[in-house]
Design a protein around this motif. Structure first.
Motif, PDB file in Angstrom:
ATOM      1  N   VAL A  50       1.514  -1.477  -0.117  1.00  0.00           N
ATOM      2  CA  VAL A  50      -0.163  -0.021   0.013  1.00  0.00           C
ATOM      3  C   VAL A  50       1.148   1.398   0.323  1.00  0.00           C
ATOM      4  O   VAL A  50       1.957   1.059   0.591  1.00  0.00           O
ATOM      5  CB  VAL A  50      -0.968   0.119   1.494  1.00  0.00           C
ATOM      6  CG1 VAL A  50      -1.950   1.656   1.463  1.00  0.00           C
ATOM      7  CG2 VAL A  50      -1.850  -0.724   1.629  1.00  0.00           C
ATOM      8  N   VAL A  51       0.764   2.160  -0.997  1.00  0.00           N
ATOM      9  CA  VAL A  51       1.461   3.340  -1.124  1.00  0.00           C
ATOM     10  C   VAL A  51       1.369   4.750   0.145  1.00  0.00           C
ATOM     11  O   VAL A  51      -0.261   4.631   0.536  1.00  0.00           O
ATOM     12  CB  VAL A  51       1.190   3.662  -2.779  1.00  0.00           C
ATOM     13  CG1 VAL A  51       1.696   6.014  -2.626  1.00  0.00           C
ATOM     14  CG2 VAL A  51       1.994   3.448  -2.963  1.00  0.00           C
ATOM     15  N   ILE A  52       1.576   5.136   1.197  1.00  0.00           N
ATOM     16  CA  ILE A  52       1.631   6.175   1.923  1.00  0.00           C
ATOM     17  C   ILE A  52       2.043   7.073   2.121  1.00  0.00           C
ATOM     18  O   ILE A  52       3.389   7.108   0.945  1.00  0.00           O
ATOM     19  CB  ILE A  52       1.726   5.291   3.817  1.00  0.00           C
ATOM     20  CG1 ILE A  52       3.588   4.882   3.371  1.00  0.00           C
ATOM     21  CG2 ILE A  52       1.107   4.139   3.846  1.00  0.00           C
ATOM     22  CD1 ILE A  52       3.743   4.063   4.104  1.00  0.00           C
ATOM     23  N   ASP A  53       1.608   7.948   2.989  1.00  0.00           N
ATOM     24  CA  ASP A  53       2.482   9.261   2.585  1.00  0.00           C
ATOM     25  C   ASP A  53       3.614   9.040   3.547  1.00  0.00           C
ATOM     26  O   ASP A  53       3.744   9.234   4.638  1.00  0.00           O
ATOM     27  CB  ASP A  53       1.849  10.681   3.065  1.00  0.00           C
ATOM     28  CG  ASP A  53       1.882  11.924   2.916  1.00  0.00           C
ATOM     29  OD1 ASP A  53       2.967  11.901   3.686  1.00  0.00           O
ATOM     30  OD2 ASP A  53       2.421  12.681   1.988  1.00  0.00           O
ATOM     31  N   GLN A  54       4.877  10.008   2.563  1.00  0.00           N
ATOM     32  CA  GLN A  54       6.004   9.618   3.662  1.00  0.00           C
ATOM     33  C   GLN A  54       6.266  10.999   4.767  1.00  0.00           C
ATOM     34  O   GLN A  54       6.848   9.650   6.429  1.00  0.00           O
ATOM     35  CB  GLN A  54       7.355   9.822   2.808  1.00  0.00           C
ATOM     36  CG  GLN A  54       7.578   8.574   1.606  1.00  0.00           C
ATOM     37  CD  GLN A  54       8.099   7.689   2.054  1.00  0.00           C
ATOM     38  OE1 GLN A  54       8.541   7.393   3.170  1.00  0.00           O
ATOM     39  NE2 GLN A  54       6.781   6.602   1.775  1.00  0.00           N
ATOM     40  N   GLU A  55       5.425  11.248   4.941  1.00  0.00           N
ATOM     41  CA  GLU A  55       5.278  12.493   5.991  1.00  0.00           C
ATOM     42  C   GLU A  55       4.331  12.259   7.043  1.00  0.00           C
ATOM     43  O   GLU A  55       4.436  11.492   8.584  1.00  0.00           O
ATOM     44  CB  GLU A  55       5.830  13.915   5.593  1.00  0.00           C
ATOM     45  CG  GLU A  55       6.698  13.827   5.185  1.00  0.00           C
ATOM     46  CD  GLU A  55       6.535  15.674   4.603  1.00  0.00           C
ATOM     47  OE1 GLU A  55       5.782  16.265   5.250  1.00  0.00           O
ATOM     48  OE2 GLU A  55       7.218  15.862   3.788  1.00  0.00           O
ATOM     49  N   SER A  56       2.668  12.065   6.693  1.00  0.00           N
ATOM     50  CA  SER A  56       1.775  11.739   7.448  1.00  0.00           C
ATOM     51  C   SER A  56       2.067  10.165   7.906  1.00  0.00           C
ATOM     52  O   SER A  56       1.259  10.176   9.050  1.00  0.00           O
ATOM     53  CB  SER A  56       1.267  12.147   7.249  1.00  0.00           C
ATOM     54  OG  SER A  56       0.398  11.600   5.848  1.00  0.00           O
ATOM     55  N   ARG A  57       1.952   9.461   6.897  1.00  0.00           N
ATOM     56  CA  ARG A  57       2.201   7.985   7.020  1.00  0.00           C
ATOM     57  C   ARG A  57       0.431   7.516   6.819  1.00  0.00           C
ATOM     58  O   ARG A  57      -0.085   6.828   7.407  1.00  0.00           O
ATOM     59  CB  ARG A  57       2.905   7.067   8.202  1.00  0.00           C
ATOM     60  CG  ARG A  57       4.163   7.495   8.153  1.00  0.00           C
ATOM     61  CD  ARG A  57       5.024   6.876   7.188  1.00  0.00           C
ATOM     62  NE  ARG A  57       6.631   7.306   7.115  1.00  0.00           N
ATOM     63  CZ  ARG A  57       7.300   6.469   8.553  1.00  0.00           C
ATOM     64  NH1 ARG A  57       6.886   5.561   9.071  1.00  0.00           N
ATOM     65  NH2 ARG A  57       8.524   7.345   8.164  1.00  0.00           N
ATOM     66  N   ILE A  58      -0.181   8.865   5.982  1.00  0.00           N
ATOM     67  CA  ILE A  58      -1.717   7.946   5.944  1.00  0.00           C
ATOM     68  C   ILE A  58      -1.909   7.165   4.532  1.00  0.00           C
ATOM     69  O   ILE A  58      -0.984   6.913   3.538  1.00  0.00           O
ATOM     70  CB  ILE A  58      -1.962   9.225   5.914  1.00  0.00           C
ATOM     71  CG1 ILE A  58      -2.597  10.286   6.708  1.00  0.00           C
ATOM     72  CG2 ILE A  58      -3.882   9.085   5.531  1.00  0.00           C
ATOM     73  CD1 ILE A  58      -3.531  11.470   6.558  1.00  0.00           C
ATOM     74  N   PRO A  59      -1.826   5.607   4.514  1.00  0.00           N
ATOM     75  CA  PRO A  59      -2.301   5.343   3.736  1.00  0.00           C
ATOM     76  C   PRO A  59      -3.334   5.358   2.287  1.00  0.00           C
ATOM     77  O   PRO A  59      -4.417   6.242   2.854  1.00  0.00           O
ATOM     78  CB  PRO A  59      -2.538   3.929   4.173  1.00  0.00           C
ATOM     79  CG  PRO A  59      -3.123   4.165   5.703  1.00  0.00           C
ATOM     80  CD  PRO A  59      -3.144   5.406   5.492  1.00  0.00           C
ATOM     81  N   ASP A  60      -3.336   5.205   1.095  1.00  0.00           N
ATOM     82  CA  ASP A  60      -3.971   5.826  -0.446  1.00  0.00           C
ATOM     83  C   ASP A  60      -3.985   4.515  -0.670  1.00  0.00           C
ATOM     84  O   ASP A  60      -3.572   4.449  -1.601  1.00  0.00           O
ATOM     85  CB  ASP A  60      -2.726   6.771  -0.683  1.00  0.00           C
ATOM     86  CG  ASP A  60      -3.550   7.383  -2.062  1.00  0.00           C
ATOM     87  OD1 ASP A  60      -5.002   6.789  -2.107  1.00  0.00           O
ATOM     88  OD2 ASP A  60      -3.284   8.036  -3.379  1.00  0.00           O
ATOM     89  N   TYR A  61      -5.199   4.041  -0.252  1.00  0.00           N
ATOM     90  CA  TYR A  61      -6.161   2.916  -0.488  1.00  0.00           C
ATOM     91  C   TYR A  61      -6.425   2.934  -2.127  1.00  0.00           C
ATOM     92  O   TYR A  61      -6.639   1.814  -2.298  1.00  0.00           O
ATOM     93  CB  TYR A  61      -6.578   2.311   0.189  1.00  0.00           C
ATOM     94  CG  TYR A  61      -6.768   2.225   1.155  1.00  0.00           C
ATOM     95  CD1 TYR A  61      -5.792   1.046   1.832  1.00  0.00           C
ATOM     96  CD2 TYR A  61      -6.949   2.928   2.389  1.00  0.00           C
ATOM     97  CE1 TYR A  61      -5.411   0.853   3.252  1.00  0.00           C
ATOM     98  CE2 TYR A  61      -6.904   2.815   3.890  1.00  0.00           C
ATOM     99  CZ  TYR A  61      -5.765   1.930   4.365  1.00  0.00           C
ATOM    100  OH  TYR A  61      -5.533   1.789   5.665  1.00  0.00           O
ATOM    101  N   ASN A  62      -6.003   4.425  -2.496  1.00  0.00           N
ATOM    102  CA  ASN A  62      -6.731   4.739  -4.457  1.00  0.00           C
ATOM    103  C   ASN A  62      -5.653   4.078  -5.056  1.00  0.00           C
ATOM    104  O   ASN A  62      -5.336   4.257  -6.102  1.00  0.00           O
ATOM    105  CB  ASN A  62      -7.350   5.602  -4.629  1.00  0.00           C
ATOM    106  CG  ASN A  62      -8.636   5.482  -3.572  1.00  0.00           C
ATOM    107  OD1 ASN A  62      -9.208   4.814  -3.232  1.00  0.00           O
ATOM    108  ND2 ASN A  62      -9.069   6.871  -2.833  1.00  0.00           N
ATOM    109  N   ASP A  63      -4.127   4.295  -4.571  1.00  0.00           N
ATOM    110  CA  ASP A  63      -3.055   4.063  -5.417  1.00  0.00           C
ATOM    111  C   ASP A  63      -2.515   2.789  -5.739  1.00  0.00           C
ATOM    112  O   ASP A  63      -2.076   1.859  -4.881  1.00  0.00           O
ATOM    113  CB  ASP A  63      -2.031   5.130  -4.479  1.00  0.00           C
ATOM    114  CG  ASP A  63      -0.482   5.530  -5.868  1.00  0.00           C
ATOM    115  OD1 ASP A  63      -0.552   4.376  -6.581  1.00  0.00           O
ATOM    116  OD2 ASP A  63       0.326   6.406  -5.566  1.00  0.00           O
ATOM    117  N   GLY A  64      -2.252   2.355  -6.853  1.00  0.00           N
ATOM    118  CA  GLY A  64      -2.090   1.135  -6.963  1.00  0.00           C
ATOM    119  C   GLY A  64      -0.901   1.421  -7.983  1.00  0.00           C
ATOM    120  O   GLY A  64      -0.480   0.378  -9.119  1.00  0.00           O
TER     121      GLY A  64
END
Length: 528
Positions: free
Chosen positions: A298-312
């Protein structure tokens, strides 16, 4: 199950100074972070990457050809044989490799929630995150059970050990090998954790039928009255969505056994797809992703570490592994009685199968063996129109025994317990893909609910003239014309052509089942 003698070379490995046995979830998370195997996300889950392999490697899966099993295995492209010599050489190399590592991790647990038939297992891992995955996916023992735990099957996973095909006799650097005589699964050259889960499922698909227990690739839930439902279906058919019912408790989402006592979950966790995941669409899965969950690719934001479930970007096959207890609406332990209803799900992109049909025993066995759904245009390079795809028993890659063995057990169970079986098409209506539209989820839910509540057991039906399926004429909440697919097509002749095209594909696919009694094809398959 039978107790197995642990070989000395394995005992030596397990007694090494570098071995961590049965670490807790917090301890494993600490190890994962300190070893730079993954990142902590904003949800508390651990995010990991599986590198080169983001899915299973079926071409690299083998079963050892051994005297006690070689006459039982259904050998072929899905169950490839490999010699005992090749296995032994690789096995010794992997053990030597693991002995040289600074740390290895061991999980002890079970496959099978029914204590009468469960399989004690141990999983030996090079990676801490793989061990956390095993901890979450398999059944965790109590402290008391751990004291007397003796593994009857061992999974050994060394992702960084890569085979040399010219020397080691494999197809590539990757190998997944099951030895039923030695009771070992040997995995190397791949970081994809799903290989461990599915290898044990393959093992159970061999062992359970040997004990007269029907093993199944399906989800299962139970109603307030104790009525049990099974949902079979390939990817994209709606199995997870339809089995996650707020009015019914989940038994399990993927792997089950059906014994003389009833249904039980083989696993202790869930391995959920999370591409395009949202709380709105799938709140149970979304809220299960918390501390201790493993998030794969799962791609995550490197700073906030919030997962981006829409990013494939890395893969469409993003996954979350968490214990079943992370789901609120479950039954514990994951055991229930005999099924009242079985639902086969298909996403027919040809738009010709009825949205629901009640199956006879022969039709149930036929459609179980067929395991039909559609690949859609655009999902793979070169696929420009819908393509029929068939996965035997809705789980062909994980079935070591001949498919007819599982189908016969299904037929026996249907008769013994008077089970109602339905074929539900969650695919297209009003035309094929690109012309018609996807069946409304609200209609499908209404049909499934009617089936589960017994409302379709004695209703008026009409027989489909091509597939021979019995279609209910009326279901509350569903327009009558939707129930008969030919009535939703603008051009009846175009419907007939497309329906006969799919019927021909069913017949062609069924030719491979040479040991099936002729009555299954005659009474269960298309009639035109």
């Amino acid at each position: 199950m039978n107790t197995v003698h642990i070989p000395n070379e394995l005992k030596l490995l397990l007694n090494g100074d570098n071995v961590h046995v049965q670490l807790s979830v917090p301890q494993l998370v600490e190890k994962i972070l300190s070893r730079n195997e993954g990142l902590l996300t904003s949800t508390g889950a651990v995010r990991v990457s599986t590198g080169k392999y983001t899915g299973r490697s079926p071409q690299d899966k083998f079963i050892v050809s051994e005297a006690s099993t070689k006459e039982k295995i259904d050998w072929g492209s899905l169950n490839q044989p490999i010699s005992e010599e090749v296995f032994t050489n690789l096995y010794n190399k992997v053990l030597d490799y693991l002995k040289q590592q600074n740390e290895i991790f061991v999980f002890k647990g079970f496959a099978g929630a029914d204590k009468k038939s469960r399989l004690p297992i141990q999983v030996i891992n090079e990676f801490a995150w793989h061990n956390l995955f095993a901890h979450q996916l398999f059944i965790r023992p109590t402290e008391e059970e751990l004291l007397s735990h003796e593994a009857e099957f061992t999974v050994i996973s060394a992702p960084n050990f890569k085979a040399d095909p010219k020397v080691d006799g494999t197809n590539s650097e990757t190998f997944i090998i099951i030895s039923f005589e030695r009771r070992i699964v040997l995995i190397g050259g791949t970081e994809y954790a799903g290989e461990m889960k599915k290898s044990i499922f393959s093992v159970m698909n061999y062992l359970l039928p040997e004990n007269n227990i029907f093993s199944m690739h399906c989800s299962a839930n139970v109603g307030a009255e104790g009525d049990v439902a099974l949902f079979f279906g390939l990817s994209g058919t709606g199995k997870t969505t339809l089995s996650a019912d707020p009015n019914r408790k989940l038994i399990g989402d993927d792997e089950h056994g059906w014994s003389s006592n009833g249904v039980f979950n083989i696993e202790g966790g869930c391995y959920a797809k999370c591409i395009n995941l949202s709380r709105e669409k799938e709140p149970q899965i979304f809220d299960a992703i918390r501390f201790g969950t493993v998030l794969e690719n799962v791609v995550i934001d490197q700073e906030s570490r919030i997962p981006d479930y829409n990013d494939g970007t890395l893969t469409e096959n993003t996954r979350a592994a968490y214990p079943i207890e992370a789901i609120d609406n479950i039954i514990q332990p994951s055991i229930a009685g005999h099924p009242n209803t079985i639902v086969f799900l298909t996403a027919d992109a040809f738009g010709v199968l009825p949205p629901i049909a009640k199956l006879t025993k022969e039709q149930a066995m036929y459609h179980f063996l067929s395991g039909y759904t559609s690949k859609l245009a655009g999902t793979e390079r070169g696929v420009t129109s819908p393509q029929a795809t068939f996965s035997t028993c809705f789980g062909a890659p994980f079935l070591p025994l001949p498919a007819t063995r599982y189908a016969e057990m299904l037929g026996e169970k249907i008769l013994e317990h008077n089970v109602n079986v339905f074929l539900v098409n969650t695919g297209w209506t009003g035309g094929e893909y690109g012309v018609g539209q996807r069946m409304k989820l609200s209609y499908t839910r209404a049909m499934v609910q009617a089936a589960l509540e017994g409302e379709l057991n004695n209703v008026e039906t009409i027989k489909d003239e091509i597939f021979g399926l019995n279609i209910p004429l009326h279901i509350p909440g569903v327009p009558d014309e939707v129930l008969q697919p030919q009535k939703t097509w603008a051009d009846p002749k175009a419907y007939e052509i497309k329906a006969k095209e799919l019927a021909a594909k069913f017949r062609e696919n069924f030719k491979k089942f040479k040991n099936v009694g002729p009555e299954i094809e005659e009474k269960g398959g298309p009639i035109a």
